[in-house]
Design an enzyme around this catalytic site. Structure first.
Site, PDB file in Angstrom:
ATOM      1  CB  THR A  32      -0.059   1.273   5.132  1.00 20.29           C
ATOM      2  OG1 THR A  32       0.404   0.016   4.633  1.00 20.29           O
ATOM      3  CG2 THR A  32       0.949   1.820   6.127  1.00 20.29           C
ATOM      4  N   GLY A  33      -1.791  -1.158   6.588  1.00 21.31           N
ATOM      5  CA  GLY A  33      -1.746  -2.159   7.644  1.00 21.31           C
ATOM      6  C   GLY A  33      -2.749  -3.264   7.405  1.00 21.31           C
TER       7      GLY A  33
ATOM      8  N   GLY B  19      -5.898  -4.516   6.858  1.00 20.68           N
ATOM      9  CA  GLY B  19      -7.077  -3.767   6.420  1.00 20.68           C
ATOM     10  C   GLY B  19      -8.348  -4.070   7.167  1.00 20.68           C
TER      11      GLY B  19
ATOM     12  CB  THR C 261      -0.917   0.022   1.229  1.00 22.47           C
ATOM     13  OG1 THR C 261      -1.640  -1.204   1.280  1.00 22.47           O
ATOM     14  CG2 THR C 261      -1.898   1.184   1.170  1.00 22.47           C
TER      15      THR C 261
ATOM     16  NE  ARG D  79      -8.334  -7.948   2.417  1.00 21.41           N
ATOM     17  CZ  ARG D  79      -7.393  -7.017   2.566  1.00 21.41           C
ATOM     18  NH1 ARG D  79      -6.779  -6.512   1.509  1.00 21.41           N
ATOM     19  NH2 ARG D  79      -7.062  -6.576   3.764  1.00 21.41           N
ATOM     20  CB  VAL D  80     -12.322  -4.565  -0.823  1.00 20.68           C
ATOM     21  CG1 VAL D  80     -11.927  -3.095  -0.798  1.00 20.68           C
ATOM     22  CG2 VAL D  80     -12.723  -4.980  -2.235  1.00 20.68           C
ATOM     23  N   GLY D  81      -9.671  -4.278   1.184  1.00 17.37           N
ATOM     24  CA  GLY D  81      -9.213  -3.787   2.482  1.00 17.37           C
ATOM     25  C   GLY D  81      -9.670  -2.360   2.740  1.00 17.37           C
ATOM     26  CG  ASP D  82      -7.221   0.009   5.342  1.00 20.72           C
ATOM     27  OD1 ASP D  82      -6.629  -0.986   4.893  1.00 20.72           O
ATOM     28  OD2 ASP D  82      -6.621   1.026   5.746  1.00 20.72           O
TER      29      ASP D  82
END
Lengths: 188, 133
Positions: free
Chosen positions: B52-53, B55, B1, B29-32
């Site tokens: 970043t991290g 999600g 990210t 899958r979708v993160g933050d």
């Protein structure tokens, strides 16, 4: 004139402790500095914060070192799915895209969602259709291929494991252990 | 990210975030990162944030907006608010990672709670620094 500034992140390191050589560290630092300088130059020139963050992120997306754009990691099906977002603090306008593929600079598409659509968040096929209507040129898979990223994927393919692009020691071990136990389980 | 936050000469702020997600992810899958309020947020009343991290934790913690809320409702500085979220609130739910933040006075904060962070900051008051933590 008010103080102007920019900060960037290249995510959290793919390379865990002990894997970073001086040469590689120099490459990472140069790529980060280039992104930082590109964004800062726009601010110095009187451009907006939105312009600066878009530019800085675009430079990072063009580097294979970071997990975005050219350096995006592989999905379970050996493809790339990218996400991006942008927000303007002055207007509270925002744009985001998700599950897109083949787009060189996803952050630019997210800005187009913000400025050229009536929506905030477009995903998947619809986002790709939006990009096509704006005449985005699609890059083929070879543009996004990176040997290191591919090896990362090969290490855990055919398992139920997934790997963040960052790794505390604790996290790395758990991913590796999970991966190993799931591979071994096929042999009883 | 990857991500960037900036404060321009007029004191307007913005944030951008971009990611390739997680290696071997499936099911769409979708993160933050693309989620406004979770991995990205900007509001001239408070700050601009890019995260970043891990999600899933950043989504559940509504991390970016949480920093802005602490500034708006508790009067915290960008440094204190982002530190509170990364070193206490996100850790309490098991999340690891970090964020970068800037306020409308150009003050920058870059807290993280895991190693291997790639960061850079540059300001008209003389700061110019790139580091790997």
């Amino acid at each position: 004139m008010k103080t102007f500034s920019i900060a960037i992140h290249g995510g959290a390191g793919t390379l865990v402790k002990g894997m970073m050589t001086p040469e590689l560290e120099a490459q990472y630092k140069l790529a980060l500095q280039n992104a930082l300088d590109a964004g800062y130059a726009l601010l110095e020139d009187g451009k907006t914060a939105v312009d600066a963050v878009e530019e800085a992120v675009s430079v990072l997306e063009d580097s294979p070192l970071f997990n975005a754009g050219k350096g995006a990691v592989f999905t379970a099906t050996e493809t790339h799915e990218m996400d991006a977002s942008i927000m303007d603090g002055k207007t509270l306008n925002a744009g985001a895209v998700s599950l897109i593929t083949g787009i060189k600079n996803p952050v630019k598409l997210s800005r187009d969602v913000m400025e050229k659509s009536e929506h905030v968040f477009l995903a998947g096929d619809g986002a790709m259709q939006f990009a096509k209507e704006l005449n985005y040129k699609l890059k083929d898979a070879s543009y996004f291929y990176d040997e290191f990223r591919h090896k990362q994927w090969l290490d855990i393919k055919d398992t139920d494991s997934f790997q963040l692009d960052h790794a505390s020691d604790k996290n790395e071990k758990s991913v590796a252990e999970r991966s190993r136990s799931q591979k071994d389980s096929k042999f009883g | 990210t990857v991500g960037a936050v900036a404060c321009d000469q007029d004191g307007n702020i913005a944030a951008a975030t971009s990611t390739g997600g997680m290696t071997n992810k499936k099911w769409g899958r979708v993160g933050d990162s693309p989620m406004i309020g979770a991995g990205n947020y900007a509001n001239n009343k408070t700050c601009a944030i890019s995260c970043t991290g891990s999600g899933e934790f950043f989504i559940r913690g509504v991390v970016a907006y949480d920093v802005a809320c602490l500034m708006e409702h508790k009067g915290m500085s960008v440094k204190d608010a982002s530190s509170e979220v990364i070193h206490k609130r996100i850790l309490d739910i098991g999340g690891d990672g970090g964020l970068i933040a800037v306020d409308t006075n150009g003050n920058i904060a870059m807290p993280f709670n895991t190693e291997g962070m790639y960061r850079g900051q540059k300001s008209s008051n003389g700061i110019d620094d790139v580091s790997i933590y």
